[in-house]
Scaffold this active site. Structure first.
Site, PDB file in Angstrom:
ATOM      1  CD  GLU A   1       6.807   8.017   4.674  1.00  0.00           C
ATOM      2  OE1 GLU A   1       6.263   6.902   4.529  1.00  0.00           O
ATOM      3  OE2 GLU A   1       6.292   8.958   5.273  1.00  0.00           O
TER       4      GLU A   1
ATOM      5  CG  ASP B   1       1.395   1.689   2.174  1.00  0.00           C
ATOM      6  OD1 ASP B   1       1.997   2.246   3.110  1.00  0.00           O
ATOM      7  OD2 ASP B   1       1.637   1.908   0.974  1.00  0.00           O
TER       8      ASP B   1
HETATM    9  C1  GLA Z   1       4.776   3.445  -0.146  1.00  0.00           C
HETATM   10  C2  GLA Z   1       4.941   1.949   0.051  1.00  0.00           C
HETATM   11  C3  GLA Z   1       5.248   1.622   1.525  1.00  0.00           C
HETATM   12  C4  GLA Z   1       6.410   2.475   2.045  1.00  0.00           C
HETATM   13  C5  GLA Z   1       6.206   3.945   1.699  1.00  0.00           C
HETATM   14  C6  GLA Z   1       7.392   4.787   2.041  1.00  0.00           C
HETATM   15  O1  GLA Z   1       3.635   3.897   0.534  1.00  0.00           O
HETATM   16  O2  GLA Z   1       3.788   1.258  -0.343  1.00  0.00           O
HETATM   17  O3  GLA Z   1       5.524   0.256   1.658  1.00  0.00           O
HETATM   18  O4  GLA Z   1       7.639   2.008   1.558  1.00  0.00           O
HETATM   19  O5  GLA Z   1       5.927   4.145   0.319  1.00  0.00           O
HETATM   20  O6  GLA Z   1       7.593   4.806   3.414  1.00  0.00           O
END
Ligand code: GLA
Length: 378
Positions: A33, A171
């Site tokens: 994360e 994502d």
């Molecule tokens: C969000 C962002 C991702 C990532 C997560 C944390 O989902 O869109 O790119 O940075 O937070 O891991």
């Protein structure tokens, strides 16, 4: 499940023609994360929650877009400049269209009807599912081949420019490349990835039903702090900082930046170890790494919140739970829990009774089914 026959029927009733339908899933992150924008490692998986864009080409440059989820409708022209007054969800649609055209893919207008069962604002990437489904729809309708990492990057640009979140690639990557039964081990620097079978591992997702408004500004703040910390070490990104670097220089680094850097450096190590554990079927090692990830996000990166911590603490008290952590950007949203199959029912019952008792909030609980990435439904 989304009722595709109903979506098609509603589209035809509204726009008087038969649609094509493009689907893109939400994702859950198993571990890794706030590492993606630090050129690090992540291990997400696409979910069987998805956003569906039913659509048909128009001969002009108008876009009519409606959503069954929010029961709204909106119309704009592909020639309209970005408009801050557009409703939030339509900005993604306009943003994707503008970025596609800017990237050399001329478009005609479209009629679009969206349906989705990705929980909104819950850390399961409903916005990436929207971006990728709309990107696939515009590209597919206009006969352009925009797939793979190019499609993911167009989604990410929409997030940066139209939602104001300087997100990493995780994502949109998961929404595009998802593979049923597999987690995706991605190196966010080289963008090379491997699909790792999850095998016997069974995950349960618990939604705290908390959405913190600060999430976007705090997210961008974390990203800047990471950049500042990397600059302190004279490295391009925190990916290039080792645990030994942290030890040697920790006294000179302001405490806040040290904590941010320590999270990213240790989280990258945890992802690599977690992939090894998953491959060898060592689920208790995997669960321990999940626990370590949550603690680090809570204490060092400071992106958890009271309800996420309570949800994790309740989970960790239950029999058969090998690991529990927040998933996604944080400040609310969901936890992911690795739970032995024999204990699933009891686990779900206990969360449903203990979480409301401690927070006054009714949670939602989802079985985590890992699905394929974006595709046209035929
Ligand atoms: C969000 C962002 C991702 C990532 C997560 C944390 O989902 O869109 O790119 O940075 O937070 O891991």
């Amino acid at each position: 499940m989304i009722d595709l026959a109903n979506l098609e029927k509603k589209f035809t009733a509204r726009y008087n023609t038969r649609p094509r339908i493009f689907r893109a899933p939400g994702r859950v992150n198993l571990i890794g994360e706030h590492t993606d924008y630090n050129d690090g490692f992540v291990l997400p998986a696409a979910l069987d929650f998805a956003t569906y864009a039913a659509c048909a080409l128009r001969e002009d440059r108008r876009v009519r877009v409606a959503t069954l989820t929010l029961d709204r409708e909106f119309e704009f022209s592909l020639d309209d400049p970005p408009d801050a007054d557009f409703p939030a969800w339509t900005k993604y649609v306009q943003g994707i269209a503008l970025i596609l055209e800017r990237s050399g893919y001329p478009l005609k207008g479209a009629d679009i009807l969206i349906d989705s069962n990705v929980p909104i604002g819950s850390g399961l990437s409903s916005s990436a599912a929207l971006e990728v489904s709309i990107g696939s729809a515009f590209a597919g309708l206009n006969g352009h081949k925009v797939v793979g990492m190019e499609l993911a990057k167009i989604g990410q640009s929409a997030e940066h420019e139209f939602a104001g979140v300087r997100s990493g690639i995780m994502d949109q990557f998961a929404a595009v490349f998802g593979k049923a039964g597999h987690a995706l081990f991605l190196d966010c620097r080289s963008l090379e990835y491997e699909a790792v079978p999850v095998g016997e591992a069974k995950f349960i997702i618990c939604n705290t039903k908390v959405k913190h408004d600060l999430a976007e500004s705090e997210y961008n703040k974390r990203r800047s702090q990471c950049e500042e910390a990397a600059a302190f070490f004279g490295r391009p990104s925190l990916r290039d900082v080792s645990p030994a670097d942290l030890d040697t220089r920790s006294a000179d680094l302001p405490t806040l930046l040290l904590k941010r850097a320590r999270h990213v450096v240790t989280e990258n190590e945890r992802v690599v170890a977690a992939v090894k554990a998953l491959r060898s079927g060592d689920l208790s090692a995997f669960g321990n790494l999940m626990n370590g990830s949550h603690n680090s996000l809570r204490d060092d990166f400071e992106v958890s919140c009271r309800e996420l911590d309570i949800m994790v603490e309740i989970a960790r008290r239950q029999p058969g739970v090998l690991g529990a952590r927040m998933t996604g950007g944080g400040f609310g949203g969901c936890t992911i829990n690795l739970v032995e199959a024999a204990h699933h029912k009891d686990f779900v019952d206990r969360i449903f009774s203990e979480y409301p008792a401690e927070t006054g909030i009714e949670p939602e609980i989802y079985r985590c089914e890992i699905a394929d990435g974006a595709e046209e439904i035929v």
